[in-house]
Design an enzyme around this catalytic site. Structure first.
Site, PDB file in Angstrom:
ATOM      1  N   ASN A   9       8.799   7.333  -8.652  1.00 45.91           N
ATOM      2  CA  ASN A   9       9.199   6.042  -8.084  1.00 45.91           C
ATOM      3  C   ASN A   9       9.128   5.015  -9.204  1.00 45.91           C
ATOM      4  O   ASN A   9       8.047   4.559  -9.561  1.00 45.91           O
ATOM      5  CB  ASN A   9       8.256   5.665  -6.934  1.00 45.91           C
ATOM      6  N   LYS A  11      10.165   2.059  -9.141  1.00 42.93           N
ATOM      7  CA  LYS A  11      10.017   0.689  -8.612  1.00 42.93           C
ATOM      8  C   LYS A  11      10.988  -0.253  -9.352  1.00 42.93           C
ATOM      9  O   LYS A  11      12.070   0.184  -9.761  1.00 42.93           O
ATOM     10  CB  LYS A  11       8.567   0.214  -8.725  1.00 42.93           C
ATOM     11  N   HIS A  97       7.815   2.677   1.801  1.00 50.63           N
ATOM     12  CA  HIS A  97       6.772   2.548   0.778  1.00 50.63           C
ATOM     13  C   HIS A  97       5.887   1.365   1.165  1.00 50.63           C
ATOM     14  O   HIS A  97       6.363   0.365   1.717  1.00 50.63           O
ATOM     15  CB  HIS A  97       7.424   2.327  -0.594  1.00 50.63           C
ATOM     16  N   GLU A  99       4.752  -0.984  -0.448  1.00 52.20           N
ATOM     17  CA  GLU A  99       5.200  -2.281  -0.984  1.00 52.20           C
ATOM     18  C   GLU A  99       6.315  -2.858  -0.119  1.00 52.20           C
ATOM     19  O   GLU A  99       6.408  -4.075   0.077  1.00 52.20           O
ATOM     20  CB  GLU A  99       5.649  -2.116  -2.444  1.00 52.20           C
ATOM     21  N   GLU A 169       0.332   8.092   1.005  1.00 47.22           N
ATOM     22  CA  GLU A 169      -0.077   7.260  -0.125  1.00 47.22           C
ATOM     23  C   GLU A 169      -1.120   6.249   0.336  1.00 47.22           C
ATOM     24  O   GLU A 169      -0.764   5.209   0.906  1.00 47.22           O
ATOM     25  CB  GLU A 169       1.126   6.487  -0.671  1.00 47.22           C
ATOM     26  N   GLY A 175      -1.278   2.320  -7.830  1.00 48.55           N
ATOM     27  CA  GLY A 175      -1.259   1.415  -8.977  1.00 48.55           C
ATOM     28  C   GLY A 175      -2.627   0.865  -9.357  1.00 48.55           C
ATOM     29  O   GLY A 175      -2.724  -0.077 -10.142  1.00 48.55           O
ATOM     30  N   SER A 215      -1.841   6.913  -7.988  1.00 47.23           N
ATOM     31  CA  SER A 215      -2.396   7.124  -9.332  1.00 47.23           C
ATOM     32  C   SER A 215      -2.420   8.601  -9.747  1.00 47.23           C
ATOM     33  O   SER A 215      -3.375   9.051 -10.386  1.00 47.23           O
ATOM     34  CB  SER A 215      -3.783   6.488  -9.439  1.00 47.23           C
TER      35      SER A 215
HETATM   36  C1  PEP Z   1       3.800   4.707  -5.805  1.00 46.18           C
HETATM   37  O1  PEP Z   1       4.389   3.716  -6.182  1.00 46.18           O
HETATM   38  O2  PEP Z   1       4.267   5.319  -4.833  1.00 46.18           O
HETATM   39  C2  PEP Z   1       2.586   5.110  -6.484  1.00 46.18           C
HETATM   40  C3  PEP Z   1       1.894   6.095  -5.976  1.00 46.18           C
HETATM   41  O3  PEP Z   1       2.259   4.426  -7.622  1.00 46.18           O
HETATM   42  P1  PEP Z   1       1.146   4.875  -8.716  1.00 46.18           P
HETATM   43  O4  PEP Z   1       1.419   6.321  -9.028  1.00 46.18           O
HETATM   44  O5  PEP Z   1       1.390   3.961  -9.865  1.00 46.18           O
HETATM   45  O6  PEP Z   1      -0.191   4.685  -8.073  1.00 46.18           O
END
Ligand code: PEP
Length: 253
Positions: A9, A11, A97, A99, A169, A175, A215
């Protein structure tokens, strides 16, 4: 056998030149995908044609969109429909997601409409769910995630739900550098699969890929993906570095 998937992803990151370089590095990398494995790149919409062109000769490296509108077409300035995405070759669309849920107020009801729009054009929704920190601290993560599944997905028929990929998630791990332990990931993935089994039966539940996100890095991917109900990852930050994402892809089981 259900698919094992490493999904990137990106983003709202990278210029066109940087996206081009990253894709060049990915296709040049020594990536080995077995028949049941895929790597999916959810790139910013503007880079979809570029990514499709760069990955054209790699059938297991697929391009996804990060979102779509729930309607097919119409007066929705600035939006892109699943139908439009399909018309340029997209077969996978990330939905819900955290976000999007948080910054764009996407509700479960809206996401249910988006899921329908994606399935209607025979594409795959990568449906995200996951709890915030306060819910995890109160120990109510299973109920929280189950409600997201019920309200966003469980209106689907058995024939439809098998086309969905779920990404769990935990918001506190996205993040932040904090990762759920492999035991925490396995525990809630098994719970998600039990919800699917209760609603659709065990055979269907066993067919659905459930990815972990939060992460994931080259260094922890193997441990997370080795869990029986973790079928790969949805990866943000580490997917922007070719060598990291290559290690994540190669950690798939
Ligand atoms: C994500 O954006 O779905 C995500 C898991 O980000 P990160 O791997 O940076 O935590």
């Amino acid at each position: 056998m259900r698919k094992q998937i490493a999904a990137a992803n990106w983003k709202m990151n990278l210029t066109s030149a940087e996206a081009s370089t990253l894709l060049n590095e990915i296709v040049a990398a020594p990536i080995q995908l077995k028949a049941n494995q895929q790597a999916i790149f959810a790139v910013p919409a503007i880079y979809i044609p570029l990514a499709i062109e760069k990955l054209a000769n790699h059938p297991q490296l697929l391009v996804a969109a990060q979102n779509c509108h729930q309607k097919t077409n119409g007066a929705y300035t600035g939006e892109i429909s699943a139908t439009m995405l399909a018309s340029v070759g997209i077969k996978h669309i990330v939905l819900g997601h955290s976000e999007r849920r948080e910054y764009f107020a996407e509700s479960d009801a809206l996401l249910a409409e988006k899921v329908n729009a994606v399935l209607a054009i025979d594409s795959t929704p990568l449906f995200c769910c996951g709890e915030p920190l306060l819910i995890r601290e109160s120990g109510k993560q299973n109920e929280f995630v189950e409600a997201q599944l019920i309200n966003g997905l469980f209106h689907l028929s058995a024939a439809e739900i098998v086309k969905v990929v779920i990404a769990y998630e935990p918001i506190w791990a996205i993040g932040t550098g904090k990762t759920a332990s492999s035991e925490q990931a396995q525990e809630i993935h098994a719970y998600i699969r039990s919800c699917l089994a209760n609603k659709y039966g065990n055979d269907i539940a066993q067919e659905i890929s459930i990815l972990y996100g939060g992460s994931v890095k080259g260094a922890n991917a193997k441990e997370l993906f080795s869990q029986p109900d973790v079928d790969g990852g949805l990866v943000g930050g580490a997917s922007l570095v070719a060598t990291e994402f290559e290690a994540i892809i190669n950690a798939l089981k």
